[in-house]
Design an enzyme around this catalytic site. Structure first.
Site, short mmCIF file in Angstrom:
data_model
loop_
_atom_site.label_atom_id
_atom_site.label_comp_id
_atom_site.label_asym_id
_atom_site.label_seq_id
_atom_site.Cartn_x
_atom_site.Cartn_y
_atom_site.Cartn_z
N GLY A 118 97.94 26.15 34.37
CA GLY A 118 96.57 26.65 34.19
C GLY A 118 96.44 28.06 34.74
O GLY A 118 97.43 28.71 35.08
N VAL A 119 95.20 28.51 34.83
CA VAL A 119 94.98 29.87 35.30
C VAL A 119 94.46 29.84 36.73
O VAL A 119 93.98 28.82 37.20
CB VAL A 119 93.97 30.63 34.40
CG1 VAL A 119 94.62 31.01 33.10
CG2 VAL A 119 92.72 29.80 34.16
N GLY A 120 94.55 30.99 37.41
CA GLY A 120 93.95 31.12 38.73
C GLY A 120 94.97 31.06 39.84
O GLY A 120 96.17 31.00 39.62
N GLU A 131 99.27 28.55 28.01
CA GLU A 131 98.14 29.18 27.33
C GLU A 131 98.09 30.64 27.74
O GLU A 131 98.16 31.54 26.92
CB GLU A 131 96.91 28.42 27.83
CG GLU A 131 95.67 28.58 27.09
CD GLU A 131 94.60 27.78 27.81
OE1 GLU A 131 94.35 26.63 27.41
OE2 GLU A 131 94.00 28.30 28.75
N ASN A 134 83.21 26.65 34.14
CA ASN A 134 83.80 27.48 33.08
C ASN A 134 83.89 26.75 31.74
O ASN A 134 83.67 27.34 30.69
CB ASN A 134 85.23 27.88 33.45
CG ASN A 134 85.30 28.64 34.75
OD1 ASN A 134 84.44 29.47 35.02
ND2 ASN A 134 86.30 28.36 35.56
N GLY A 169 91.80 24.62 28.07
CA GLY A 169 92.93 23.93 27.45
C GLY A 169 93.38 22.73 28.26
O GLY A 169 94.34 22.06 27.89
N1 COA Z 1 82.01 20.23 44.72
C1 COA Z 1 81.13 21.23 44.59
N2 COA Z 1 81.48 22.49 44.27
C2 COA Z 1 82.79 22.74 44.13
C3 COA Z 1 83.77 21.76 44.30
C4 COA Z 1 83.34 20.45 44.60
N3 COA Z 1 84.20 19.47 44.73
N4 COA Z 1 84.98 22.31 44.10
C5 COA Z 1 84.78 23.60 43.81
N5 COA Z 1 83.45 23.86 43.83
C6 COA Z 1 82.81 25.12 43.52
C7 COA Z 1 83.37 26.28 44.34
O1 COA Z 1 82.72 26.40 45.57
C8 COA Z 1 83.08 27.43 43.39
O2 COA Z 1 81.71 27.75 43.45
P1 COA Z 1 81.22 29.21 43.88
O3 COA Z 1 81.84 30.13 42.85
O4 COA Z 1 79.74 29.12 43.80
O5 COA Z 1 81.78 29.40 45.25
C9 COA Z 1 83.32 26.83 42.01
O6 COA Z 1 83.12 25.44 42.17
C10 COA Z 1 84.72 27.09 41.49
O7 COA Z 1 85.63 26.69 42.46
P2 COA Z 1 86.94 27.55 42.80
O8 COA Z 1 87.63 26.89 43.95
O9 COA Z 1 86.61 29.00 42.92
O10 COA Z 1 87.71 27.32 41.46
P3 COA Z 1 89.08 27.84 40.87
O11 COA Z 1 89.02 29.28 40.59
O12 COA Z 1 90.24 27.31 41.63
O13 COA Z 1 89.00 27.06 39.47
C11 COA Z 1 88.34 25.25 38.08
C12 COA Z 1 88.92 25.67 39.44
C13 COA Z 1 88.46 23.76 37.96
C14 COA Z 1 86.88 25.66 37.98
C15 COA Z 1 89.19 25.99 36.97
O14 COA Z 1 90.55 25.68 37.13
C16 COA Z 1 88.76 25.59 35.58
O15 COA Z 1 87.82 26.17 35.03
N6 COA Z 1 89.43 24.58 34.99
C17 COA Z 1 89.12 24.09 33.66
C18 COA Z 1 89.85 24.85 32.60
C19 COA Z 1 91.33 24.83 32.80
O16 COA Z 1 91.91 23.98 33.46
N7 COA Z 1 91.98 25.84 32.22
C20 COA Z 1 93.42 25.99 32.21
C21 COA Z 1 93.97 25.09 31.17
S1 COA Z 1 95.34 25.71 30.34
#
Ligand code: COA
Length: 494
Positions: A260-262, A285, A375, A379
């Site tokens: 995934g990304v990030g 992806e 978001n 994928g």
């Molecule tokens: N309860 C409440 N809020 C939560 C939480 C939880 N258990 N876990 C994370 N959050 C909040 C964080 O505080 C953050 O909020 P803020 O921006 O207001 O601080 C937000 O959710 C995002 O969390 P963060 O830790 O910054 O996320 P990340 O950058 O590591 O991304 C996902 C995690 C899940 C959001 C991201 O991986 C995603 O969009 N996944 C779905 C799509 C995907 O998997 N794409 C790749 C596939 S090829």
């Protein structure tokens, strides 16, 4: 800025115009598709010119389809001006996110592999116009995309009109990196003829009827690529657990990897660089900096994706040695990069991130507290339903430790206990393969939950077993009690 030489079909050169002229072809209510996937390969000049019309007082609200998230010039500028009535299939950004959660913008959160066929089946309505960033137009009218392919091929195929933005910051040396294959609709669809990550099965350009190209616009704005979030201790620990597990499971030869990304995903890929794995195949992806590092280290056999999304430093590196990277990288439509048929055939290891998971192995990747979109599913579902080994990662705590990311029941389900094989947090890894839900729960609590929350999870599980039992012991009246506590007191801690 001279783009004439990049328009190799001479008969199209009279359609070269400025961004404002092209933007004037877009009317209120239209369905617009664009290239772009992450802040890469998206059009910039025409979206900015269209935004300018709105600033001048025109009322324009559109349906916008992209590959995934795109850069500031498009999503964020349009969302700030409330220009997006409907949006699909994925987004990131403060303004667009706020609009969606307020209800100003309606958002269709679609598995990325499925967008192309949903458009062809007519589920998303007819597309009026598409805007594609390209490095050049060929003699046959074919469009050579830039750093992302995404949904551009299907948008070009389905839209009534095509606007091409020729971006002169995108090097012509990108030519040859793309492999564009468009499946037919059933019942004419054939098996995808792809068995290796580096195999090419289509054209090196997006086929386009030259008559559909209504405007060709020069652009010299670069992709607004972003720095990767720094790797923290939690990401490093998650990567460590996973790499040790892979070493035990696979020895030195890994199956093709999807990541995934990030920051978490990049940490895992960076961990792989320090591991004994060789001749890696990436089927993913988005390709980020770690893939460039692995190519430099001579560890990559092939890397296939739909978007090349490096950091600013990674982009400079890529540009300085495109010839070498092009040997290893193939960019494909997301319909192919995320296709379940290929994921299943190649036997992928998929690694994606969740917001929260529960004690039975369901995962929430999209909605905080069940209602607020982050978001989109992206994928992650394409891969988690079809990969051979499905890994879901999350830190055990969020929100400065007030939230446990391992809960009795997730507040929204994206990935179910039926498909997730491995859960990892910085606390450890739970291998759930071959287990009954009643076996999974203790393993997830002990291996993945933060020690502060383990007693609470055990208490819930034991009471659920005693009071209701069943295959998945669950206390319906308490399933969301932790989330409610967080809403009421700002913490899941009692
Ligand atoms: N309860 C409440 N809020 C939560 C939480 C939880 N258990 N876990 C994370 N959050 C909040 C964080 O505080 C953050 O909020 P803020 O921006 O207001 O601080 C937000 O959710 C995002 O969390 P963060 O830790 O910054 O996320 P990340 O950058 O590591 O991304 C996902 C995690 C899940 C959001 C991201 O991986 C995603 O969009 N996944 C779905 C799509 C995907 O998997 N794409 C790749 C596939 S090829």
């Amino acid at each position: 800025m001279d783009i004439v030489s990049r328009v190799r079909r001479h008969g199209l050169r009279n359609r070269i115009c400025d961004a404002a002229t092209a933007a004037a072809m877009i009317d209120d209510g239209m369905h617009v598709g664009t290239s772009g996937f992450t802040p890469c390969g998206y059009p910039k000049a025409v979206p900015l010119a269209l935004a300018e019309r709105v600033r001048q007082g025109q009322n324009i609200r559109l349906t916008l389809g992209t590959g995934a998230s795109v850069g500031l010039e498009l999503d964020e500028t349009w969302a700030e001006l409330d220009m997006i009535a409907r949006r699909y299939p994925y987004q990131t950004g403060k303004h667009i996110n706020r609009r969606i959660n307020r209800g100003d913008t309606l958002f269709m959160d679609i598995h990325l592999s499925q967008v192309a066929q949903q458009l062809r089946y007519g589920y998303l309505g007819p597309m009026d116009i598409c805007i594609v960033e390209a490095v050049c137009i060929l003699e046959n009218g074919g469009i050579v995309p830039s750093t992302a392919v995404g949904n551009a091929p299907v948008y070009v195929q389905q839209a009534r009109k095509v606007v091409v933005e020729i971006n002169t910051t995108q090097p012509l040396a990108l030519m040859g990196m793309h492999d564009i294959y468009l499946p037919e609709n059933p019942p004419s669809r054939l098996p995808l003829p792809l068995t290796e990550c580096n195999q090419r099965i289509g054209a090196s350009y997006i086929p386009c009827d030259p008559e559909k190209i209504v405007a060709i616009v020069p652009c010299d704005l670069p992709d607004r690529v972003r720095d990767l979030a720094p790797m923290d201790d939690s990401a490093r620990a998650i990567a460590g657990h996973l790499i040790r597990f892979f070493e035990k499971e696979f020895g030195t030869t890994l199956p093709p990897l999807q990541s995934g990304v990030g920051a978490l995903a990049n940490a895992v890929m960076a961990g792989i660089e320090e591991s004994p794995f060789r001749a890696l195949n990436i089927w993913s992806e988005v390709l980020q900096d770690a893939v460039l590092d692995l190519i430099d280290a001579g560890r990559i056999n092939a890397a296939s994706g739909t978007s090349l999304s490096p950091s600013p430093r990674g982009l400079i590196r890529f540009h300085s040695d495109i010839g070498t990277y092009r040997e290893k990288i193939v960019l494909r439509p997301q319909e192919i990069s995320n296709h379940p048929e290929i994921a299943r055939r190649l036997g992928l290891v998929s690694m994606n991130t969740a917001i929260e998971v529960d004690i039975y192995g369901n995962a929430n990747s999209t909605h905080v507290l069940g209602n607020t979109m982050v978001n989109g599913i992206g994928g992650s579902g394409d891969f988690s339903r079809s990969a051979a080994l499905v890994v879901m990662m999350t830190p055990s705590l969020a929100k400065n430790g007030t939230v446990s990311c391992v809960v009795p029941h997730v507040s929204h389900v994206d990935h179910t206990e039926h498909e997730i094989h491995i859960l990892v947090t910085e606390q450890g890894l739970a291998d759930l393969r071959g287990l009954d839900p009643r076996e999974k729960a203790p393993r997830i609590i002990e291996n993945c939950a933060h020690p502060d929350f383990r007693p609470l999870l055990w208490d819930y599980l034991q009471r659920a077993r005693q009071k209701v039992g069943g295959h998945i012991p669950m206390l319906l009246d308490e399933a969301y009690a932790w989330h409610v506590r967080f809403l009421q007191s700002g913490s899941m801690r009692p």
